[in-house]
Design an enzyme around this catalytic site. Sequence first.
Site, PDB file in Angstrom:
ATOM      1  N   GLU A  60       0.320  -8.052  12.265  1.00 45.08           N
ATOM      2  CA  GLU A  60       0.290  -6.982  11.259  1.00 45.08           C
ATOM      3  C   GLU A  60       0.940  -7.483   9.977  1.00 45.08           C
ATOM      4  O   GLU A  60       2.034  -8.041  10.012  1.00 45.08           O
ATOM      5  CB  GLU A  60       1.019  -5.746  11.800  1.00 45.08           C
ATOM      6  N   ASP A  98      -8.609  -4.883  13.933  1.00 45.01           N
ATOM      7  CA  ASP A  98      -8.370  -3.479  13.586  1.00 45.01           C
ATOM      8  C   ASP A  98      -7.917  -3.436  12.133  1.00 45.01           C
ATOM      9  O   ASP A  98      -6.757  -3.196  11.820  1.00 45.01           O
ATOM     10  CB  ASP A  98      -7.304  -2.893  14.522  1.00 45.01           C
ATOM     11  N   HIS A 139      -9.668   3.856  19.183  1.00 44.15           N
ATOM     12  CA  HIS A 139      -8.874   2.889  19.931  1.00 44.15           C
ATOM     13  C   HIS A 139      -9.487   2.564  21.294  1.00 44.15           C
ATOM     14  O   HIS A 139      -9.468   1.402  21.730  1.00 44.15           O
ATOM     15  CB  HIS A 139      -7.439   3.401  20.092  1.00 44.15           C
ATOM     16  N   GLN A 173       0.831  -1.199   0.000  1.00 40.34           N
ATOM     17  CA  GLN A 173       0.000   0.000   0.000  1.00 40.34           C
ATOM     18  C   GLN A 173       0.871   1.257   0.000  1.00 40.34           C
ATOM     19  O   GLN A 173       2.073   1.198   0.248  1.00 40.34           O
ATOM     20  CB  GLN A 173      -0.900   0.001   1.240  1.00 40.34           C
ATOM     21  N   THR A 208      -8.183  -2.489   7.864  1.00 41.91           N
ATOM     22  CA  THR A 208      -8.561  -1.460   6.912  1.00 41.91           C
ATOM     23  C   THR A 208      -9.915  -1.842   6.319  1.00 41.91           C
ATOM     24  O   THR A 208     -10.512  -2.859   6.692  1.00 41.91           O
ATOM     25  CB  THR A 208      -7.505  -1.342   5.801  1.00 41.91           C
ATOM     26  N   ASP A 249       0.093 -12.330   7.560  1.00 43.62           N
ATOM     27  CA  ASP A 249      -1.271 -12.092   7.115  1.00 43.62           C
ATOM     28  C   ASP A 249      -2.227 -12.524   8.222  1.00 43.62           C
ATOM     29  O   ASP A 249      -2.135 -13.649   8.739  1.00 43.62           O
ATOM     30  CB  ASP A 249      -1.538 -12.896   5.838  1.00 43.62           C
ATOM     31  N   PRO A 267      -5.456  -5.565   0.897  1.00 47.38           N
ATOM     32  CA  PRO A 267      -5.008  -6.556   1.884  1.00 47.38           C
ATOM     33  C   PRO A 267      -6.033  -6.836   2.980  1.00 47.38           C
ATOM     34  O   PRO A 267      -6.010  -7.913   3.574  1.00 47.38           O
ATOM     35  CB  PRO A 267      -3.742  -5.900   2.475  1.00 47.38           C
TER      36      PRO A 267
END
Length: 286
Positions: free
Chosen positions: A111, A161, A67, A36, A163, A143, A168
């Site tokens: 992550e 959390d 958060h 990205q 996108t 992943d 992805p």
Amino acid sequence: MSDTRIPGWSVETLHDGYAQALQETELLYDSETDHQRLRVFTNPRFGRVLTLDGVVQTTEGDNFIYHEMLTHLPILAHGAAKRVLIVGGGDGGMARETLRHTSVEHVTMVEIDAGVVEFSKTYLPMLSQGAFDDPRLTLVIDDGAAFMKTTQEKFDVIIVDSTDPIGPGEVLFTDTFYGHAKRALTPGGILVTQNGVPFMQGDELTDTLRAFKALFADWGCYLATVPTYAGGPMAFGWGTDGGARAVPLDTLEARFAAAAIETGYYTPAVHKAAFALPGYVQDLLP
């Protein structure tokens, strides 16, 4: 298609027929990784702003709302969460809030993009506030869907959390992923997810909750208003086989007081009220 470029401004066109613009007073970072395009700039109202592929992910000014509501609400609803899994959250904000609970013994954070973590440490250190150095945190670069499919660990709270369901992040919105997440929960464990702004992204919420309805005894969503996630309140998916949603207000107040955490948005009263849905959101439930 009209030209959406405005000199000196970052224009987000995530939703058809709608855009939001944030003034850029200084560009601090602009780099494209394998996954990205990452950008960080400063804005007079929100401070430092992170965008991925042109879409606002978090800001220095209002990140606390997002958060706090994805961490404190499920952790305090559970009441005895020791092990927490965060899928995504490369900026460290979710880990920051989770680790404020001294009762949490271990946090695993998965992550996909190591680049997000590294530049966040440099350009957005106010988001993680040292969370990456906490010995209770294990950072896994992988992943999220692959990790969830194969992990043998169990967690009291799982926080997705992610996108939006493009690129992805798309695999984190599938029935298969949610099924694997449920398998990784302890009895009475809670799964919470980011599900966008339902006024603009109604299908996203409906699809997630259709899967939750098939998986969990107690399923639904709750809301919070984050200014830079424009288009109305944001929805967070909620799934559990336990009775955590029904925890009384006085119990939440006692748990919150014992945690001794300072918050800017979350309160036990807001916790309870967040599950009250306006009619147009109720209409999106399967």
